[in-house]
Design an enzyme around this catalytic site. Structure first.
Site, PDB file in Angstrom:
ATOM      1  N   ASN A 116      38.356  36.718  37.545  1.00  0.00           N
ATOM      2  CA  ASN A 116      38.713  38.075  37.448  1.00  0.00           C
ATOM      3  C   ASN A 116      38.596  38.421  35.929  1.00  0.00           C
ATOM      4  OD1 ASN A 116      39.669  37.969  40.252  1.00  0.00           O
ATOM      5  ND2 ASN A 116      41.505  37.042  39.828  1.00  0.00           N
ATOM      6  N   PHE A 152      34.969  37.184  46.914  1.00  0.00           N
ATOM      7  CA  PHE A 152      34.765  37.241  45.394  1.00  0.00           C
ATOM      8  C   PHE A 152      34.691  35.755  44.689  1.00  0.00           C
ATOM      9  CE2 PHE A 152      36.287  37.189  41.044  1.00  0.00           C
ATOM     10  CZ  PHE A 152      35.157  37.881  40.393  1.00  0.00           C
TER      11      PHE A 152
END
Lengths: 324, 324, 324, 324
Positions: B40, B167
């Site tokens: 992230n 992701f």
């Protein structure tokens, strides 16, 4: 009303045989050619089956049967014995009385797309080898065909061949990718929809009760039900190929989305996966530009069963068209 | 009862921050290390965030924070700005008062797997780079860890990064594939389950009402809800990372299947796809032997939400553990 | 003059054994660790061989022997029996008298890169699994190592494993790609050069004549010559691994070019190919930007034999360092 | 003696133009069709160039010119401007006086393979799209063609497009792979040989001195020499396409090996590489069975220049065949 010109490209195959009978039974179509492709059976066997089916269903002499490519564009091995030793269970049909056509299937597709420009429907119920070869032979074919409806792929559900891939696309993924990137107007009828319209033992009982002319069909269905029972422990069978013919006339048998299909051709794990990029979401994906560039071509993709009952319509239509 | 030893490997990240607070709030775990991985946020930022979170949630000095790999095993570019400029929205936290740890995250994982052999739980809420590097450093780690629970993947639902990939796995697919083929006992908690347990504006109102100590958490949640609204037009947010922590203590928050996960590492179209081969169906797939050979390793894969209400448990637990 | 610190990472292997003896014979190096990696033999066998070689060549107790990764980063099967049943022909050496090192090879590499920052040379004569794992464990290692010289690859000549790939890189292509894209200063010594410096039956006669202390070496060489005769119908054998050690001290044994190496990791046909992009030509290639971006990392690549005679130097050096 | 039937499939292209003139000049061939394919220029431009060349070299009306596929089988982007804005430098030729042929190039190839079964030579000097499409249209074509000679590939030397790939194969690798795996008897004339037979400024001086009828040719050659000077800093140019025509009549212009060619179609790094597996070595490679299975098809592969001087023969032959 004049019947609409159509080509049925097929790898018979048990449900391909049902698809032919159903097509003829609808009374909606003028079948201009019945073309064979390798898939459920090797191409030579598929061609023999197709000739036999043309005779069995009473169109011998009226509908030319063309032999298709004897190799896939993807150069992959894709043998299947799901449809039994002859591809029509154990059925060996009397051959057509017509001489063999010289014109290969892709050439026939190109020619008919010229003769019936803007009018011709193509329904493909096997691997897309012949359709892709036609598009390579003459790319203008993409713009002359009114619509291609193909049975194949799995947009939002698992495959039947690998967790990711449906058989027809898995058997020649490059062919499928050539087709969906060609600009041809297409509707993909994959497992998302075909698994929802099924044929049951009750439907079979109706065929059995129908009397003369449904015995052959009943044998096909029995072999097909048996294969689904043996391989998937399912007591009914999906109407894969007939549904594609049905959708060609009436899309209300399915629900559809509009978007881009990209076929996995490079990876062994993903081979034949039909990646569906819905039109309204494609730009959000983390794909490089050359993959996103594919979204300039879109098609309609069946995502589930539709409001009109295909199973019922299918059985009724078969009953209208006995074999000889 | 003695608390169970655990390592939290994380790429904070807004929901990673919530996962830490939740973990501490459960009162079930003895957090032996908090290790940072790029995802992230780039690894240096993730490391700074992790140090700040350790201080903010009152474990500074008690829980060592380790810096992880600054490159992925897959050598792919995987930047994301979903979690805002600092990875914690716009939050810049006061740094830990402790000196930087020299020991890299994978080395800490290996060491702790020795110190707490057979007891150590590892929860990974970012890309699996550190865990895979630990397994390469010392493959015996796979057999010393009690269980790895990782947030990542999508078994039977679409991805959030591409139509196929979630992701965390997309960001370092080779790392994920190394992990699932290592023999480590693992539970994959992917989008199949995490999209089902959500945090709503009503839950946020409870935090706001809770008084001192939940302001920071509320800011994280607000930024996260905003990102889901902006990117996905959703008015609630999934509890991705916290759920993995929850499942480490109680699998009844999810339903699971047992099977093999194979990660697509080679294809640009499929990158990061977690192909799920259910244990009882794998032999039926048309895969070559070297792919089927992977089925000797299986794991548990979350396939949906379970009977116990995680959303409720999560908010209650947060309230028990205010930040400083 | 102080000896220069070096690590030898090896998969012994017949020519790896010769490389160790040669390294010790040069009198140039302070061997800080001898680390084993799977390749010519599985890692456990390679580790046992390395321990036996340390004893046989008189450094037992002085040079720690570390066990390396027991799996490749590429998760490929790469068994080879070229080096005979034990990897050292049929030789079973007496084990080292030292206890097993706990520290895994990649950790030792990282530690030594800190202890001898800017000074440490690493020579790798097997697959690059350990070196890559060290770079994943602590990427700063790339900047602390003075130079890595590895035996592997084929820049402008055919491979020895497939037409495209040399064994060490083919056995773990992802490891090699991680290394050449890490920023570590490296010299690749591949088949372009190693096939040019050979050991002949005349050289063997010199060993035989040298009297006590060369019997073991002579057995290694005999087994190696026999394998080249049996597999390639060549009456001499290339000095693959020793040459990498030689180049670490003096690059004039080879000619080199400067450029980028990209390793094929995805394709079954090309697996392990080391694609060489010469520094001055790379921009002209029809590659997409993400491939051209790799040219920010360059290394030196041996492209042929150099002016200094390595074969002569090798045999002379062996004679200076008999085994016990 | 009757002239031998031949088809020239070409993407003119400067050296393609020279290849046509040379072919006509040999007096050995009865050119049955001149077919255009995209490559050095997009297919429509290549088709216009081919029509103009047919007129310029005096075969307008005698030799039908067919338009080929306007898309590659590989669905890759392969634009090149090496051959200048029109593909013939800056030359815009007067169009043929004949109407456009309707029959697409692949169909013409199939038809001629039937009309001249066992006799027809095909020379392809561009990407193999048309030839592959013909083989998909009717795979029997492979067994009816006497020999296919194609300019393309690089067996043991670097490529000209990437370090691994020659332009014609890189531009449509799947087409090339379909061809070499089809069973068609083929000779691959790639960079291994074409880089050895060159055209120099001295040769150009002979054209200039030859008087009327060589001005157009001289302009083509000047543009081609200029491109080689600008792009590769070479003062002469290789006779790529003409050599393929030469080899079709006399293989002694090159030396050849017999073996299998496998084309890399999946990897971005290796795209278009022609992997050559010499017949006598193929079994020794560490390839899985499905790759080794390709060795059932072999062809002849030019590996260098041969004893007969092609450069001399080429210039002499041009002089015999002035343009109009």
């Amino acid at each position: 009303m004049a019947l609409a010109p159509i080509v049925l490209d097929s790898d018979p195959g048990l449900d391909d045989a049902l698809a032919l009978q159903y097509l003829l039974g609808t009374g909606l179509w003028d079948l201009k050619a019945y073309t064979a492709v390798g898939g459920n059976a090797p191409v030579e066997q598929a061609f023999r089956n197709a000739r036999g089916l043309a005779r069995a269903f009473g169109v011998d002499g009226d509908v030319p049967v063309h032999r298709g490519a004897d190799r896939t564009i993807s150069r992959v091995d894709s043998a299947s014995d799901f449809h039994g030793p002859t591809g029509l269970g154990e059925e060996v049909l009397p051959d057509s009385k017509e001489p063999d056509q010289d014109e290969p299937a892709p050439a026939a597709l190109v020619r008919l797309s010229r003769e019936y420009e803007g009018e011709l429907t193509v329904v493909a119920t096997g691997p897309l080898t012949n359709v892709a070869a036609a598009l390579l032979l003459d790319p203008g074919t993409a713009h002359r065909v009114r619509r291609l409806v193909f049975m194949g792929g799995a947009a939002q559900v698992p495959g039947n061949c690998t967790p990711l891939a449906e058989f027809n696309v898995w058997a020649d993924p490059d062919a499928a990718d050539i087709v969906v990137s060609s600009g041809i107007p297409y509707t993909m009828v994959g497992l998302d929809a075909t698994h929802g319209w099924r044929f049951t033992h009750e439907d079979l009982a109706r065929l059995d009760a129908a009397g003369p002319g449904q015995e052959l069909t009943a044998r096909f269905v029995r072999a097909y039900l048996k294969a689904y029972d043996a391989n998937h422990r399912q007591s009914s069978c999906p109407l894969h190929d007939p549904l594609a013919v049905g959708v060609a006339a009436d899309e209300s048998f399915v629900t559809t989305g509009t978007g881009t299909v990209a076929v996995e051709c490079a990876s062994e794990l993903g081979r034949g996966q039909t990646v569906y990029l819905p039109e309204d979401k494609a730009v959000r994906f983390n794909y490089p530009p050359h993959i996103l560039a594919r979204t300039r071509h879109t098609g309609r993709v069946a995502l589930g069963t539709g409001p009109r009952d295909f199973s019922a319509h299918f059985t009724e239509t078969l009953l209208r068209r006995p074999s000889l």
